[in-house]
Design a protein around this motif. Structure first.
Motif, PDB file in Angstrom:
ATOM      1  N   ARG A  86      41.720 -19.169  63.667  1.00  0.00           N
ATOM      2  CA  ARG A  86      43.147 -18.985  64.187  1.00  0.00           C
ATOM      3  C   ARG A  86      43.406 -19.491  65.746  1.00  0.00           C
ATOM      4  O   ARG A  86      44.164 -20.294  65.979  1.00  0.00           O
ATOM      5  CB  ARG A  86      43.533 -17.599  64.169  1.00  0.00           C
ATOM      6  CG  ARG A  86      44.857 -17.457  64.730  1.00  0.00           C
ATOM      7  CD  ARG A  86      45.465 -15.862  64.715  1.00  0.00           C
ATOM      8  NE  ARG A  86      46.752 -15.677  65.518  1.00  0.00           N
ATOM      9  CZ  ARG A  86      47.831 -15.591  64.859  1.00  0.00           C
ATOM     10  NH1 ARG A  86      48.313 -15.866  63.798  1.00  0.00           N
ATOM     11  NH2 ARG A  86      49.138 -15.590  65.520  1.00  0.00           N
ATOM     12  N   ILE A 140      54.089 -32.288  58.690  1.00  0.00           N
ATOM     13  CA  ILE A 140      52.736 -31.793  58.647  1.00  0.00           C
ATOM     14  C   ILE A 140      51.587 -32.830  58.487  1.00  0.00           C
ATOM     15  O   ILE A 140      50.575 -32.715  59.100  1.00  0.00           O
ATOM     16  CB  ILE A 140      52.684 -30.566  57.494  1.00  0.00           C
ATOM     17  CG1 ILE A 140      53.466 -29.550  57.885  1.00  0.00           C
ATOM     18  CG2 ILE A 140      51.110 -29.937  57.334  1.00  0.00           C
ATOM     19  CD1 ILE A 140      53.313 -28.536  58.805  1.00  0.00           C
ATOM     20  N   GLY A 399      52.565 -21.032  63.633  1.00  0.00           N
ATOM     21  CA  GLY A 399      53.396 -22.144  63.436  1.00  0.00           C
ATOM     22  C   GLY A 399      54.847 -22.002  64.377  1.00  0.00           C
ATOM     23  O   GLY A 399      55.479 -22.651  64.146  1.00  0.00           O
ATOM     24  N   GLU A 406      61.011 -27.642  65.079  1.00  0.00           N
ATOM     25  CA  GLU A 406      61.689 -28.391  63.927  1.00  0.00           C
ATOM     26  C   GLU A 406      63.003 -28.032  63.579  1.00  0.00           C
ATOM     27  O   GLU A 406      64.025 -28.722  63.455  1.00  0.00           O
ATOM     28  CB  GLU A 406      60.645 -28.070  62.764  1.00  0.00           C
ATOM     29  CG  GLU A 406      59.355 -28.424  62.645  1.00  0.00           C
ATOM     30  CD  GLU A 406      58.417 -28.302  61.700  1.00  0.00           C
ATOM     31  OE1 GLU A 406      57.651 -29.210  61.171  1.00  0.00           O
ATOM     32  OE2 GLU A 406      58.344 -26.965  61.100  1.00  0.00           O
TER      33      GLU A 406
HETATM   34  C1  HEM Z   1      61.123 -20.580  59.548  1.00  0.00           C
HETATM   35  C2  HEM Z   1      59.800 -20.833  59.727  1.00  0.00           C
HETATM   36  C3  HEM Z   1      58.553 -19.956  59.629  1.00  0.00           C
HETATM   37  C4  HEM Z   1      58.916 -18.623  59.457  1.00  0.00           C
HETATM   38  C5  HEM Z   1      59.964 -17.595  59.509  1.00  0.00           C
HETATM   39  C6  HEM Z   1      57.452 -17.845  59.322  1.00  0.00           C
HETATM   40  C7  HEM Z   1      57.069 -16.712  59.313  1.00  0.00           C
HETATM   41  C8  HEM Z   1      55.974 -16.241  59.184  1.00  0.00           C
HETATM   42  C9  HEM Z   1      55.456 -14.966  59.129  1.00  0.00           C
HETATM   43  C10 HEM Z   1      56.354 -13.653  58.980  1.00  0.00           C
HETATM   44  C11 HEM Z   1      54.113 -14.894  58.895  1.00  0.00           C
HETATM   45  C12 HEM Z   1      53.130 -13.549  58.534  1.00  0.00           C
HETATM   46  C13 HEM Z   1      53.099 -12.790  59.852  1.00  0.00           C
HETATM   47  C14 HEM Z   1      52.128 -11.448  59.382  1.00  0.00           C
HETATM   48  O1  HEM Z   1      51.154 -11.769  58.611  1.00  0.00           O
HETATM   49  O2  HEM Z   1      52.285 -10.506  59.934  1.00  0.00           O
HETATM   50  C15 HEM Z   1      53.480 -16.361  59.130  1.00  0.00           C
HETATM   51  C16 HEM Z   1      52.378 -16.509  59.129  1.00  0.00           C
HETATM   52  C17 HEM Z   1      51.695 -17.939  59.137  1.00  0.00           C
HETATM   53  N1  HEM Z   1      52.418 -19.002  59.388  1.00  0.00           N
HETATM   54 FE1  HEM Z   1      54.517 -19.025  59.655  1.00  0.00          FE
HETATM   55  N2  HEM Z   1      56.613 -19.169  59.643  1.00  0.00           N
HETATM   56  C18 HEM Z   1      57.374 -20.182  59.561  1.00  0.00           C
HETATM   57  C19 HEM Z   1      56.740 -21.465  59.732  1.00  0.00           C
HETATM   58  C20 HEM Z   1      55.369 -21.843  59.888  1.00  0.00           C
HETATM   59  C21 HEM Z   1      54.933 -23.329  60.103  1.00  0.00           C
HETATM   60  C22 HEM Z   1      55.847 -24.553  60.449  1.00  0.00           C
HETATM   61  C23 HEM Z   1      53.608 -23.168  60.069  1.00  0.00           C
HETATM   62  C24 HEM Z   1      52.482 -24.486  60.351  1.00  0.00           C
HETATM   63  C25 HEM Z   1      51.470 -24.532  61.034  1.00  0.00           C
HETATM   64  C26 HEM Z   1      53.249 -21.753  59.669  1.00  0.00           C
HETATM   65  C27 HEM Z   1      52.076 -21.329  59.485  1.00  0.00           C
HETATM   66  C28 HEM Z   1      51.737 -20.003  59.544  1.00  0.00           C
HETATM   67  C29 HEM Z   1      50.157 -19.626  59.336  1.00  0.00           C
HETATM   68  C30 HEM Z   1      48.918 -20.355  59.174  1.00  0.00           C
HETATM   69  C31 HEM Z   1      50.276 -18.085  59.058  1.00  0.00           C
HETATM   70  C32 HEM Z   1      49.335 -17.239  59.030  1.00  0.00           C
HETATM   71  C33 HEM Z   1      48.681 -16.778  60.332  1.00  0.00           C
HETATM   72  C34 HEM Z   1      47.568 -15.765  60.200  1.00  0.00           C
HETATM   73  O3  HEM Z   1      47.162 -15.344  58.980  1.00  0.00           O
HETATM   74  O4  HEM Z   1      46.917 -15.664  61.366  1.00  0.00           O
HETATM   75  N3  HEM Z   1      54.282 -21.055  59.575  1.00  0.00           N
HETATM   76  N4  HEM Z   1      54.409 -17.025  59.319  1.00  0.00           N
END
Ligand code: HEM
Length: 453
Positions: A86, A140, A399, A406
């Motif tokens: 991370r 991406i 992200g 975006e």
């Molecule tokens: C509208 C766009 C997005 C929304 C609403 C969103 C929402 C979320 C949510 C709710 C989580 C989980 C949080 C938790 O576990 O408590 C998450 C995790 C994650 N998101 Fe997004 N996301 C979006 C876009 C993106 C983008 C563009 C990426 C690209 C890099 C991304 C990569 C990740 C990754 C890698 C995790 C896991 C983080 C971890 O486990 O430490 N997300 N996202």
């Protein structure tokens, strides 16, 4: 009110919210023989996800998630490996933001291409879903591989098919049964076999790209995410405990594709649908863009501060859509006391983000689509800590910064160039989201993109 819209929330979320109303902010439910703790309400989520962030920072893992990452990467790992991956991923994305070809430039290139594709539809009805999905995938690709792909490129087609099939299987009854009985379901024919083959191919492609860079890389100037990772692998080659290896590299890349494409492309699809439903809001956004950006240049992130209404509309689309009602399930890292209960190590936890996004104490108009939720009395953009669509605390979306760029660049570029109209009268448009296993997405639709100049 003309610019608001109310309807019911999906059954699953209502059921959870109902449980919390009755039994409080910490509730245990049983999914078959697995206990799950649901945390709801802003204060309880802040206390647990932020106040007890370390204890609540584990990730619950499903068989389908495991099958795509084998316990490596960032999204489905916990503890030391997760922290290291991370930290590295966040830092690398940030450096690209400031570096040579900024993230914003890469996003803008895709938005410009998308506008050209929409123009080719020449005002006839079309479904924007595939074009949006391809564009967000290409962002991406540009970050990970250092370049975008032409739509006809066989490698790009294969990557697209893999990400697409992943979501189809994940959201299907088959995928849900696989998550409970993986060995049994593996014995039966179905789309999952093709998916597993495609996933292996995608991993191999990524590994080949990394290997090719091992000898050609300029250490003073990594050009993309893979190069930054390979550089770190070289630096740490004498450390026997290093996490910088091919397994983590390909899984982090897969995490970015799987978490970073369907989320953003669904949000923009939802945005266009809501604009077609609420023509008055669409017109006001266009008017603001015309006044601040005009028609002679593309919008940039710097414009955001001068586009308060547009900013409020984008936030409201995300709040209202509630893409990830239970975030991505967490897991307890150790036995922890909260609110008079001991939550044991290893127990699965659902952070019920929905409960915050629709709390009447925190929003002016929680159950309707209403940009006023993000505007003050004189029309300035108003931040709200209850905007938790990206999650809260240590596991919040990594992200988020990229997603915000975006959404802003795609939304403003599209509305600068087109007026979106539905193929049916606006009152007949069904804007209720469709529940699928990972979140809430818009229903499929066709639209007209009418050029504005
Ligand atoms: C509208 C766009 C997005 C929304 C609403 C969103 C929402 C979320 C949510 C709710 C989580 C989980 C949080 C938790 O576990 O408590 C998450 C995790 C994650 N998101 Fe997004 N996301 C979006 C876009 C993106 C983008 C563009 C990426 C690209 C890099 C991304 C990569 C990740 C990754 C890698 C995790 C896991 C983080 C971890 O486990 O430490 N997300 N996202």
């Amino acid at each position: 009110m003309s610019n608001t819209w109310c309807d019911s929330l999906p059954g699953q979320v209502v059921a959870h919210a109902g449980l919390s109303n009755r039994y409080g902010s910490v509730v245990t439910i049983w999914l078959a023989n697995t206990p799950v703790v649901i945390i709801s309400g802003y204060q309880a989520l802040k206390d647990t996800m932020i106040g007890l962030g370390e204890e609540f920072s584990g990730r619950a893992v499903y068989p389908l998630l495991m099958k795509s990452t084998y316990g490596y990467g960032v999204l489905s790992t916990s503890g030391h490996r997760w922290k290291e991956m991370r930290r590295f991923t966040l830092m690398t994305l940030k450096n690209f933001g400031m570096g040579r070809r900024s993230i914003e430039e890469r996003v803008r290139e895709e938005a410009e291409n998308l506008v050209e594709m929409f123009k080719k539809c020449e005002g006839s009805a079309f479904s924007p879903a595939d074009m949006l999905f391809n564009a967000l995938n290409n962002v991406i690709c540009s970050i990970v591989f250092g370049h975008r792909f032409e739509i006809e490129d066989p490698q790009f087609k294969s990557l697209l098919r893999t990400v697409n099939t992943y979501f189809t299987v994940l959201s299907s009854p088959l995928g849900q049964i696989y998550n409970v009985f993986p060995r049994l379901v593996s014995l039966f024919p179905g789309k999952h076999h093709q998916l597993f083959k495609d996933l292996e191919e995608a991993r191999e492609y990524c590994k080949r790209e990394a290997q090719a860079r091992m000898n050609t890389l300029d250490p003073s100037c990594p050009q993309d995410f893979i190069e930054a990772f390979v550089l770190k692998m070289k630096e740490e080659r004498d450390n026997p405990d290093t996490e910088y290896n091919f397994d983590n590299l390909v899984s982090v890349v897969w995490n970015m594709f799987s978490a970073g494409t369907e989320t953003t492309s669904s949000t923009i699809r939802y945005a266009l649908l809501l604009m077609m439903k609420h023509q008055d809001i669409q017109e006001r956004v266009q008017q603001e863009i015309d006044e601040v950006v005009g028609q002679d240049r593309w919008p940039s992130v710097e414009d955001r501060q001068n586009l308060p209404y547009t900013d409020a509309v984008i936030h409201e689309i995300q709040r209202y859509m509630d893409l990830a009602p239970i975030a991505v399930p967490h897991k307890m890292m150790c036995d922890t006391e909260y609110s008079g209960y001991i939550i044991p190590k290893g127990v699965m936890v659902f952070p019920l983000l929905s409960s915050v996004l629709i709390d009447p104490k925190l929003w002016k108009n929680p159950n309707c689509f209403d940009p006023e939720n993000f505007l003050d009395a004189v029309g300035r953009f108003q931040k709200n800590d209850a905007f938790v669509v990206f999650g809260m605390g240590k596991r919040a979306c990594l992200g988020e910064a990229l997603a915000r760029i975006e959404l802003f660049i795609f939304f403003t570029s599209l509305l600068q160039h087109f007026t979106f109209k539905a193929t049916v009268p606006p009152e007949e448009l069904d804007t209720t989201p469709k529940d699928c296993s990972f979140g809430r997405i818009p229903r499929t639709y066709e639209c007209y993109a009418i050029p504005r100049k």
